[in-house]
Write a protein that holds these residues in place. Sequence first.
Motif, PDB file in Angstrom:
ATOM      1  N   ASP A 140      -9.835  29.337  -2.513  1.00 45.94           N
ATOM      2  CA  ASP A 140      -9.586  28.849  -3.874  1.00 45.94           C
ATOM      3  C   ASP A 140      -9.482  27.330  -3.824  1.00 45.94           C
ATOM      4  OD1 ASP A 140      -8.782  28.198  -6.416  1.00 45.94           O
ATOM      5  OD2 ASP A 140      -7.131  29.643  -6.500  1.00 45.94           O
ATOM      6  N   ALA A 164     -13.895  35.262 -15.765  1.00 46.60           N
ATOM      7  CA  ALA A 164     -15.124  35.959 -15.363  1.00 46.60           C
ATOM      8  C   ALA A 164     -16.138  34.969 -14.791  1.00 46.60           C
ATOM      9  CB  ALA A 164     -15.707  36.691 -16.565  1.00 46.60           C
ATOM     10  N   ASP A 165     -16.855  35.394 -13.760  1.00 42.59           N
ATOM     11  CA  ASP A 165     -17.806  34.518 -13.082  1.00 42.59           C
ATOM     12  C   ASP A 165     -18.829  33.888 -14.025  1.00 42.59           C
ATOM     13  OD1 ASP A 165     -16.557  34.938 -10.682  1.00 42.59           O
ATOM     14  OD2 ASP A 165     -18.021  36.388  -9.928  1.00 42.59           O
ATOM     15  N   PRO A 166     -19.428  34.630 -14.964  1.00 41.01           N
ATOM     16  CA  PRO A 166     -20.426  33.987 -15.828  1.00 41.01           C
ATOM     17  C   PRO A 166     -19.855  32.823 -16.640  1.00 41.01           C
ATOM     18  CG  PRO A 166     -20.623  36.369 -15.965  1.00 41.01           C
ATOM     19  CD  PRO A 166     -19.353  36.084 -15.209  1.00 41.01           C
ATOM     20  N   GLU A 187     -18.872  25.271 -15.243  1.00 45.50           N
ATOM     21  CA  GLU A 187     -19.027  24.361 -14.104  1.00 45.50           C
ATOM     22  C   GLU A 187     -20.360  23.622 -14.170  1.00 45.50           C
ATOM     23  OE1 GLU A 187     -19.778  25.570  -9.720  1.00 45.50           O
ATOM     24  OE2 GLU A 187     -17.590  25.323  -9.954  1.00 45.50           O
ATOM     25  N   ALA A 247     -17.121  30.957 -15.771  1.00 47.25           N
ATOM     26  CA  ALA A 247     -16.806  29.875 -14.835  1.00 47.25           C
ATOM     27  C   ALA A 247     -18.064  29.139 -14.398  1.00 47.25           C
ATOM     28  CB  ALA A 247     -16.070  30.440 -13.621  1.00 47.25           C
ATOM     29  N   GLU A 248     -19.117  29.879 -14.083  1.00 43.33           N
ATOM     30  CA  GLU A 248     -20.353  29.265 -13.600  1.00 43.33           C
ATOM     31  C   GLU A 248     -21.024  28.438 -14.691  1.00 43.33           C
ATOM     32  OE1 GLU A 248     -22.445  32.669 -12.243  1.00 43.33           O
ATOM     33  OE2 GLU A 248     -21.161  32.932 -10.460  1.00 43.33           O
ATOM     34  N   PHE A 305     -10.765  28.237 -12.473  1.00 45.02           N
ATOM     35  CA  PHE A 305     -12.146  28.729 -12.448  1.00 45.02           C
ATOM     36  C   PHE A 305     -12.238  30.117 -11.815  1.00 45.02           C
ATOM     37  CE2 PHE A 305     -13.015  24.288 -13.217  1.00 45.02           C
ATOM     38  CZ  PHE A 305     -14.225  24.280 -13.914  1.00 45.02           C
ATOM     39  N   THR A 306     -11.409  30.396 -10.811  1.00 50.82           N
ATOM     40  CA  THR A 306     -11.486  31.690 -10.133  1.00 50.82           C
ATOM     41  C   THR A 306     -10.779  32.798 -10.892  1.00 50.82           C
ATOM     42  OG1 THR A 306      -9.517  31.184  -8.807  1.00 50.82           O
ATOM     43  CG2 THR A 306     -11.660  30.604  -7.870  1.00 50.82           C
TER      44      THR A 306
END
Length: 333
Positions: A171, A92-94, A100, A96-97, A88-89
């Motif tokens: 992490d 890219a954050d968008p 999730e 992963a978020e 997940f890390t």
Amino acid sequence: MATPLRFRRSDERWTGGRVRSDLYAALDANIGATMDTPWYRQPEGYDARRFDMDNGDVALFVWDDNRGYWMGNTETPRALWDTEKYTFTEVADPIAEWAERELLAHLHEEAPWLEAYPHISTFFLPVLLSKDGRHTTREFFYEHAAGFPHSSREAGLSYYEEFLATDPFDDRYVMAAKLGTAKQLDLTRMSAAMSEFTVAKLLLDAGYDVTPEIDVTTGHAIDFRADRDGTGHLVEVTRPLAPSDRSAGSAVKSIRETVQTKTSGQLQRHGGGVTLFVDCSSFDDGEWQALRADRPDVGHRPAVVFRVCPGEETAAYPIGSVPIDLPSSVTDA
């Protein structure tokens, strides 16, 4: 054995038609599947599909003009076999978020009791929804109070929920993966994995920064490095079985035999400088009181012998010159 959930990244070009032909059609032919839009809006600039398999598996695929990302606890379609995996890390954050959020909703639909523990749900999501381990990890938390045999489920899970709410690790993947993804429940191994979380909590409560999985020159890893005021200390964790669950027959023999296994292996090869934390949380009140009365040596110095029972006092006694402080809430055994 399958590993905890990770993304597969494809750097090829994807379209809605190719997703249907190369991903959905393959899944439907092999195990039966439906394809639909995701429950939540996909990241800006991306398109996405959700796949629900007849056997209860789930998968997501999100793509733009340059690449696509796959995540699921089902078989991987052939078109994605040669792709690299990412946690997940590492995406890219968008993306992963969004993934999730989608998977947490799925997890809570399957196991609604986990909604009361959002930080446990999020931290352990890669194993709670893994292909092979999703049933055993949920059973471990639900039936076995996350490894606290003398506590209620609510007390055991609340202990770790409050700890994980502090966002203790940079992490989550390394620590979450310690719980494993095996199809068969291994209560001893999983409880021992949670002992590392317990020790990390004690160290953080005492004001240390904690880094897991420290590689050393002997070619293996030590569980933690605890840093405070510019000084670092290596920490290893072990968890003896309760005397009633092993042939040792007594609390003293139980911890000594367990520590001997540890010290005759990686700690012996390391050659010193490691503080050993011996977690006796599996011991009942009588077994623990026997240890408190005798305060026996365990065959390694320095060491900390301790027991946690959520909702009750946490007690410990040191062996040798322990260079690490314990939080003030810990009672001297």
